[in-house]
Design a protein around this motif. Sequence first.
Motif, short mmCIF file in Angstrom:
data_model
loop_
_atom_site.label_atom_id
_atom_site.label_comp_id
_atom_site.label_asym_id
_atom_site.label_seq_id
_atom_site.Cartn_x
_atom_site.Cartn_y
_atom_site.Cartn_z
N ASN A 25 0.80 -1.22 0.00
CA ASN A 25 0.00 0.00 0.00
C ASN A 25 0.84 1.27 0.00
OD1 ASN A 25 -2.16 -1.70 0.15
ND2 ASN A 25 -3.04 -0.84 2.01
N GLY A 26 2.15 1.14 0.27
CA GLY A 26 3.00 2.32 0.35
C GLY A 26 2.72 3.17 1.57
N LYS A 27 2.19 2.55 2.64
CA LYS A 27 1.77 3.28 3.83
C LYS A 27 2.60 2.87 5.05
CE LYS A 27 -1.68 5.06 1.50
NZ LYS A 27 -1.70 6.50 1.12
N TRP A 46 -8.57 2.18 3.39
CA TRP A 46 -7.56 1.25 3.89
C TRP A 46 -7.33 1.44 5.38
CZ3 TRP A 46 -3.07 2.25 6.45
CH2 TRP A 46 -2.57 3.56 6.39
N ASP A 178 -7.14 -1.07 -7.31
CA ASP A 178 -6.12 -0.82 -6.30
C ASP A 178 -6.71 -0.35 -4.97
OD1 ASP A 178 -4.12 -1.65 -7.89
OD2 ASP A 178 -3.24 0.32 -8.28
N SER A 179 -7.79 0.43 -5.01
CA SER A 179 -8.38 0.90 -3.76
C SER A 179 -8.95 -0.27 -2.96
CB SER A 179 -9.49 1.92 -4.03
OG SER A 179 -10.50 1.36 -4.85
N GLN A 182 -6.00 -2.26 -1.59
CA GLN A 182 -5.44 -1.60 -0.41
C GLN A 182 -6.27 -1.90 0.84
OE1 GLN A 182 -4.50 2.56 -0.76
NE2 GLN A 182 -3.60 2.30 -2.79
N LYS A 248 7.69 2.16 -6.64
CA LYS A 248 6.32 2.35 -6.18
C LYS A 248 5.83 1.10 -5.47
CE LYS A 248 4.04 0.82 -10.43
NZ LYS A 248 3.02 1.16 -11.46
N ASN A 252 -0.13 0.94 -5.08
CA ASN A 252 -0.13 2.39 -4.97
C ASN A 252 0.96 2.93 -5.90
OD1 ASN A 252 -0.42 5.05 -4.17
ND2 ASN A 252 -0.29 4.63 -1.98
N SER A 253 0.73 4.08 -6.46
CA SER A 253 1.69 4.65 -7.41
C SER A 253 2.90 5.28 -6.74
CB SER A 253 1.00 5.71 -8.29
OG SER A 253 0.48 6.76 -7.48
N ARG A 254 2.91 5.30 -5.41
CA ARG A 254 4.01 5.92 -4.68
C ARG A 254 4.11 5.33 -3.27
NH1 ARG A 254 -0.43 9.16 -4.25
NH2 ARG A 254 -0.87 9.99 -2.16
N ASP A 256 4.15 6.64 0.58
CA ASP A 256 3.81 7.83 1.37
C ASP A 256 4.66 7.88 2.64
OD1 ASP A 256 1.85 8.75 -0.41
OD2 ASP A 256 0.38 7.36 0.41
#
Length: 317
Positions: A25-27, A46, A178-179, A182, A248, A252-254, A256
């Motif tokens: 998730n990039g989180k 998420w 993707d949502s 996540q 990435k 997720n595209s990035r 965070d």
Amino acid sequence: MFTPVQSLFGGGLLFISVTSLAAYNGKVAGISGIINNTIFGDSAPWRRAFLAGIGAMGIMLKFIPQLSGGHSVPAFPFSIGKAMAAGLLVGAGTKLGSGCTSGHMLCGIARLSKRSIVASATFFATGAATVYFTGGVPPRYNTVYPSKDELSKLILFITAAASTFELLPAMIKKKARDSTSQSIVGFLTGLTFALGLFLSGMTNTEKVRGFLDLTRPQNWDPSLLMVVAGGLVPNMIAYQLFLKKKEKATFNSRFDWPTKKDLDSRLLLGSALFGIGWGLCGVCPGPGLVTLAANPSAGIFAFWMSYLLGSGAAGYV
């Protein structure tokens, strides 16, 4: 009591949880940030799924004794007044200091964040000082190892969690947006995180305060050092050798990652306040959520109402 093996495996589950949330998730698995943003911020799906996973595991630990090895999440043992004071300090402190033990220690130190290193040192120091000045814990130190059946179960938990997250992208990538992906990751990492907290002993307020009781060797419980060994150390290796090099996240595209780098007064004050509240009752946001779901009481409800009040008020500072 010192539970080296159980706490090591619990730390391992925390590692799997926070690393999977970051990779997919990039989180960052900063529990106070997830709670605060869910209540006062954007309430991303998420985040709600992650908190639902923590709550679901707490309920499972209460009603499925086979999962918890016959042990239960300890009751919150403090008075309503003390719970409210701790909740207010923890809520305000985590908001001002931008994190707690999960976001700063497990995730932040793994990234070699100077803010997280300073914050962790501050809240550990103030937590230890608070335990010292409030009388410490009863002197009943002993070491407890798991039985063969318990050890088999610990190995099963680690294996199942690692296998699930290894296979997860192949199972859901082509079947969900993707949502949605996540949210699935959020729920599963929340489940895993909560189980890790329970097995590590972090839902036991006496063990947490015992770890912070540094000035009384006969009382000191080093179990949380095994959480560092099982959770922080492998998370640091995973970040430095793997996550840091990914462009990435899977869903997720990035990534965070936190961007603030300055060591300001809010960080120091917030970390100190959180440490005092943590030392007062031995509970921080993640374990507090598990306790709320698994063993609800007037005390833990008072902690959370006061936490939300403190966090909300600190948002205006």
